[in-house]
Design a protein around this motif. Structure first.
Motif, short mmCIF file in Angstrom:
data_model
loop_
_atom_site.label_atom_id
_atom_site.label_comp_id
_atom_site.label_asym_id
_atom_site.label_seq_id
_atom_site.Cartn_x
_atom_site.Cartn_y
_atom_site.Cartn_z
N CYS A 111 18.56 25.74 -9.79
CA CYS A 111 19.67 26.51 -9.26
C CYS A 111 19.63 26.56 -7.75
O CYS A 111 18.57 26.44 -7.13
CB CYS A 111 19.56 27.93 -9.81
SG CYS A 111 20.76 29.09 -9.16
N PHE A 112 20.81 26.72 -7.17
CA PHE A 112 20.86 27.10 -5.76
C PHE A 112 21.84 28.25 -5.62
O PHE A 112 22.77 28.42 -6.42
CB PHE A 112 21.21 25.93 -4.84
CG PHE A 112 22.59 25.35 -5.03
CD1 PHE A 112 23.68 25.87 -4.34
CD2 PHE A 112 22.79 24.28 -5.88
CE1 PHE A 112 24.94 25.33 -4.51
CE2 PHE A 112 24.05 23.72 -6.05
CZ PHE A 112 25.14 24.26 -5.36
N GLY A 131 10.78 24.76 -9.82
CA GLY A 131 9.83 25.79 -9.40
C GLY A 131 9.54 25.82 -7.92
O GLY A 131 8.83 26.70 -7.46
N ASN A 132 10.06 24.86 -7.16
CA ASN A 132 9.86 24.85 -5.71
C ASN A 132 11.09 25.42 -5.02
O ASN A 132 12.21 25.16 -5.44
CB ASN A 132 9.62 23.42 -5.20
CG ASN A 132 8.34 22.83 -5.75
OD1 ASN A 132 7.31 23.50 -5.80
ND2 ASN A 132 8.41 21.60 -6.20
N GLU A 133 10.86 26.18 -3.96
CA GLU A 133 11.97 26.77 -3.21
C GLU A 133 12.10 26.13 -1.84
O GLU A 133 11.10 25.87 -1.17
CB GLU A 133 11.79 28.28 -3.04
CG GLU A 133 12.08 29.05 -4.28
CD GLU A 133 12.03 30.55 -4.05
OE1 GLU A 133 12.49 31.26 -4.92
OE2 GLU A 133 11.52 31.00 -3.00
N GLU A 163 16.33 32.73 -7.76
CA GLU A 163 15.20 33.06 -8.64
C GLU A 163 15.67 33.73 -9.92
O GLU A 163 15.12 33.49 -10.99
CB GLU A 163 14.20 33.96 -7.91
CG GLU A 163 13.36 33.24 -6.90
CD GLU A 163 12.36 34.14 -6.18
OE1 GLU A 163 12.42 35.39 -6.35
OE2 GLU A 163 11.52 33.60 -5.45
N TYR A 164 16.68 34.56 -9.84
CA TYR A 164 17.20 35.25 -11.01
C TYR A 164 17.69 34.25 -12.05
O TYR A 164 17.35 34.34 -13.23
CB TYR A 164 18.35 36.19 -10.61
CG TYR A 164 18.88 36.99 -11.77
CD1 TYR A 164 18.36 38.24 -12.05
CD2 TYR A 164 19.91 36.51 -12.57
CE1 TYR A 164 18.83 38.99 -13.13
CE2 TYR A 164 20.38 37.24 -13.65
CZ TYR A 164 19.85 38.47 -13.92
OH TYR A 164 20.32 39.21 -14.98
N VAL A 165 18.47 33.27 -11.61
CA VAL A 165 18.99 32.27 -12.56
C VAL A 165 17.85 31.44 -13.14
O VAL A 165 17.80 31.20 -14.35
CB VAL A 165 20.04 31.36 -11.87
CG1 VAL A 165 20.41 30.17 -12.75
CG2 VAL A 165 21.28 32.18 -11.53
N LYS A 166 16.92 31.01 -12.31
CA LYS A 166 15.79 30.22 -12.80
C LYS A 166 14.96 31.01 -13.82
O LYS A 166 14.61 30.50 -14.88
CB LYS A 166 14.92 29.76 -11.62
CG LYS A 166 13.80 28.82 -12.00
CD LYS A 166 14.31 27.48 -12.46
CE LYS A 166 13.17 26.50 -12.68
NZ LYS A 166 13.63 25.22 -13.16
N ASN A 167 14.67 32.27 -13.49
CA ASN A 167 13.82 33.09 -14.35
C ASN A 167 14.51 33.54 -15.64
O ASN A 167 13.85 33.67 -16.68
CB ASN A 167 13.31 34.32 -13.60
CG ASN A 167 12.36 33.95 -12.48
OD1 ASN A 167 11.76 32.89 -12.48
ND2 ASN A 167 12.25 34.82 -11.49
#
Length: 190
Positions: free
Chosen positions: A64-65, A125-127, A54-58
């Motif tokens: 990202c994984f 946006g999906n996890e 989430e940090y990388v995406k945000n």
């Protein structure tokens, strides 16, 4: 497809890069200009993987994984677990972690353990979470010079050598990380 693997660990990056199909361009945190150490403040391995993805995406906008891995030793009530990288202190010193674990197991008969890897994928946006577990036991001394972390003292069930005695391709087929990434790759291939 471009994907960021949220790690600063070059050993992990190399291990995973060798498993990915050609149509996926893997980027490291360094490649995207992320020099900060993403704090792993979760109480579980799952939470830490999610936090990093989430940090990388945000902050950077990339799909990202991220993975988080823990070594869970049965006779130590699952320790070092979520604290595996920092078991002997905040410096994340592999040698100190191994020495501390060997010291704590010195007088214990039950040396059974498992490696657990959880991968959190944040894609559009999906996890999704992917988990791999490798059962085994802790040796009484280091063996082998390959791999990293606890590899020199972990013998997977059904084998007579440590991860550090295996070449990367052999380890990747049976390891916790290899299993979790196999699930991730199957998902990305759909």
């Amino acid at each position: 497809m471009k994907l960021v693997f949220a790690t600063h660990n070059p050993n992990k990056f190399k291990e995973i890069q060798s498993l990915l199909p050609d149509h996926i361009e893997l980027l490291s945190l360094k490649d995207i200009g992320c020099d900060e150490d993403i704090e792993e403040t979760g109480d579980t391995i799952d939470e830490n993987a999610i936090i990093k993805a989430e940090y990388v995406k945000n902050h950077y906008g990339y799909d990202c994984f991220a993975d988080d891995t823990g070594l869970e030793v049965n006779s130590l009530a699952g320790a070092p677990g979520v604290f595996s990288a920092r078991y002997a202190g905040e410096k994340k010193d592999d040698n100190a972690n191994v020495e501390k674990l060997l010291s704590q197991l010195e007088k214990r008969d039950d040396r059974s353990a498992r490696f657990k890897t959880v991968i959190a994928l944040n894609l559009k946006g999906n996890e999704n979470l992917f988990t791999g577990i490798c059962e085994g036991e802790i040796t009484s001394e280091r063996k082998g010079d390959k791999g990293f972390g606890y590899d020199p003292i972990f013998v997977p069930t059904g084998f007579d050598k440590t991860f550090a005695e295996m070449d990367l391709s052999e380890k990747s087929k049976i390891s916790h990380r290899g299993m979790a990434f196999k699930e991730l790759i199957e998902y990305l291939s759909k």
